[in-house]
Design an enzyme around this catalytic site. Structure first.
Site, PDB file in Angstrom:
ATOM      1  N   ASP A 143      24.575 110.547   6.826  1.00  0.00           N
ATOM      2  CA  ASP A 143      25.912 110.783   5.785  1.00  0.00           C
ATOM      3  C   ASP A 143      26.965 109.615   6.096  1.00  0.00           C
ATOM      4  O   ASP A 143      27.279 108.973   5.132  1.00  0.00           O
ATOM      5  CB  ASP A 143      26.317 112.082   5.916  1.00  0.00           C
ATOM      6  CG  ASP A 143      26.743 112.600   7.307  1.00  0.00           C
ATOM      7  OD1 ASP A 143      26.866 111.923   8.195  1.00  0.00           O
ATOM      8  OD2 ASP A 143      27.185 113.812   7.257  1.00  0.00           O
ATOM      9  N   ASP A 155      30.960 106.502  11.587  1.00  0.00           N
ATOM     10  CA  ASP A 155      32.297 106.524  11.801  1.00  0.00           C
ATOM     11  C   ASP A 155      32.698 105.886  13.023  1.00  0.00           C
ATOM     12  O   ASP A 155      32.833 104.619  12.941  1.00  0.00           O
ATOM     13  CB  ASP A 155      32.630 108.290  12.116  1.00  0.00           C
ATOM     14  CG  ASP A 155      34.266 108.674  12.454  1.00  0.00           C
ATOM     15  OD1 ASP A 155      34.942 107.675  11.809  1.00  0.00           O
ATOM     16  OD2 ASP A 155      34.267 109.597  12.999  1.00  0.00           O
ATOM     17  N   GLY A 158      30.539 105.368  15.228  1.00  0.00           N
ATOM     18  CA  GLY A 158      29.334 104.272  15.563  1.00  0.00           C
ATOM     19  C   GLY A 158      28.590 104.975  16.632  1.00  0.00           C
ATOM     20  O   GLY A 158      27.509 104.546  16.656  1.00  0.00           O
ATOM     21  N   THR A 162      27.007 107.880  17.263  1.00  0.00           N
ATOM     22  CA  THR A 162      25.721 108.588  16.898  1.00  0.00           C
ATOM     23  C   THR A 162      24.583 107.599  16.549  1.00  0.00           C
ATOM     24  O   THR A 162      23.660 107.930  17.060  1.00  0.00           O
ATOM     25  CB  THR A 162      26.120 109.586  15.614  1.00  0.00           C
ATOM     26  OG1 THR A 162      27.165 110.580  16.110  1.00  0.00           O
ATOM     27  CG2 THR A 162      24.682 110.225  15.323  1.00  0.00           C
ATOM     28  N   LYS A 205      33.268 104.354   7.608  1.00  0.00           N
ATOM     29  CA  LYS A 205      34.766 104.061   7.889  1.00  0.00           C
ATOM     30  C   LYS A 205      34.688 103.019   8.985  1.00  0.00           C
ATOM     31  O   LYS A 205      34.998 103.208  10.188  1.00  0.00           O
ATOM     32  CB  LYS A 205      35.324 105.502   8.435  1.00  0.00           C
ATOM     33  CG  LYS A 205      35.430 106.869   7.562  1.00  0.00           C
ATOM     34  CD  LYS A 205      36.227 107.811   8.353  1.00  0.00           C
ATOM     35  CE  LYS A 205      35.585 109.078   7.769  1.00  0.00           C
ATOM     36  NZ  LYS A 205      36.242 110.100   8.815  1.00  0.00           N
TER      37      LYS A 205
END
Ligand code: IMP
Ligand code: MG
Length: 190
Positions: A112, A115, A117, A119, A143
């Site tokens: 999804d 953010d 990074g 994950t 982001k």
């Protein structure tokens, strides 16, 4: 992302205001564009799409349906959120991924949002170690200002500001995932 104060938790999430950032129509046309680009880039190949649950499911399914090249799908649950709103910084992978399912394949990881990074870096490294032929990433949102780890997605739906985004798979403590738009949580003053 904007930290949501701890007293504004699951119980009173219902009082949160959500400001629409990306309409359902814009989401649809961007997914179409991404699917067209991916289909072009993988022409003559077949894809293995690894969807990161829970957040990546909505985008993953929409993308998969529109991709023109043959594609198989795998799913893994990965989470770094302890209480639903604050990232622990250490993503946990639930369930076992079978290396033989990835070896020699062209893999596209779908999530999804990218953010910090953390994950996507963790899962990408693992899939590369399994001996995939290629590994690319598609994240619906990015982001960039929040990135802690050097990693970029190959296919990004939209760059967004640093905010707590919900909808189209993104949740706040389990809520708002099924919103058809991307919204930003606006924390009430009191
Ligand atoms: P990262 O490891 O920091 O890149 O975080 C990635 C995961 O954090 C995403 O897959 C989301 O599940 C979650 N996340 C990051 N930002 C948001 C947000 O604004 N809203 C909801 N979930 C988010
Ligand atoms: Mg996620």
């Amino acid at each position: 992302m904007t930290e949501i104060p701890q007293n504004k938790t699951r119980r009173n999430a219902i009082f949160m205001k959500i400001e629409e950032k990306i309409s359902a129509g814009k989401i649809r046309s961007r997914v179409d564009e991404l699917a067209a680009q991916i289909s072009k880039d993988y022409e003559g190949k077949s894809l293995l799409i690894l969807v990161l649950a829970n957040g990546g499911i909505f985008f993953g399914v929409d993308l998969l349906r529109k991709i023109a090249v043959p594609a198989e799908v795998e799913c893994v649950r990965i989470s770094s959120y302890k209480n639903g709103t604050t990232s622990s910084g250490t993503p946990e992978i639930f369930g076992n991924l079978q290396p033989e399912n990835f070896r020699g394949n062209d893999v596209l990881i779908v999530d999804d949002i990218i953010d910090t990074g953390t994950t996507l870096r963790k899962i990408r490294d693992q899939i590369e170690n399994f001996g995939a032929r290629s590994v690319k990433i598609s994240a619906f949102l990015s982001k960039r200002s929040r990135r802690k780890i050097e990693i970029e997605a190959d296919y990004v739906g939209f760059e967004i500001e640093d905010c707590f985004a919900v909808g189209y798979g993104l949740d706040f403590a389990g809520k708002f995932r099924k919103l058809p738009v991307i919204g930003k949580i606006v924390v009430p003053e009191t």
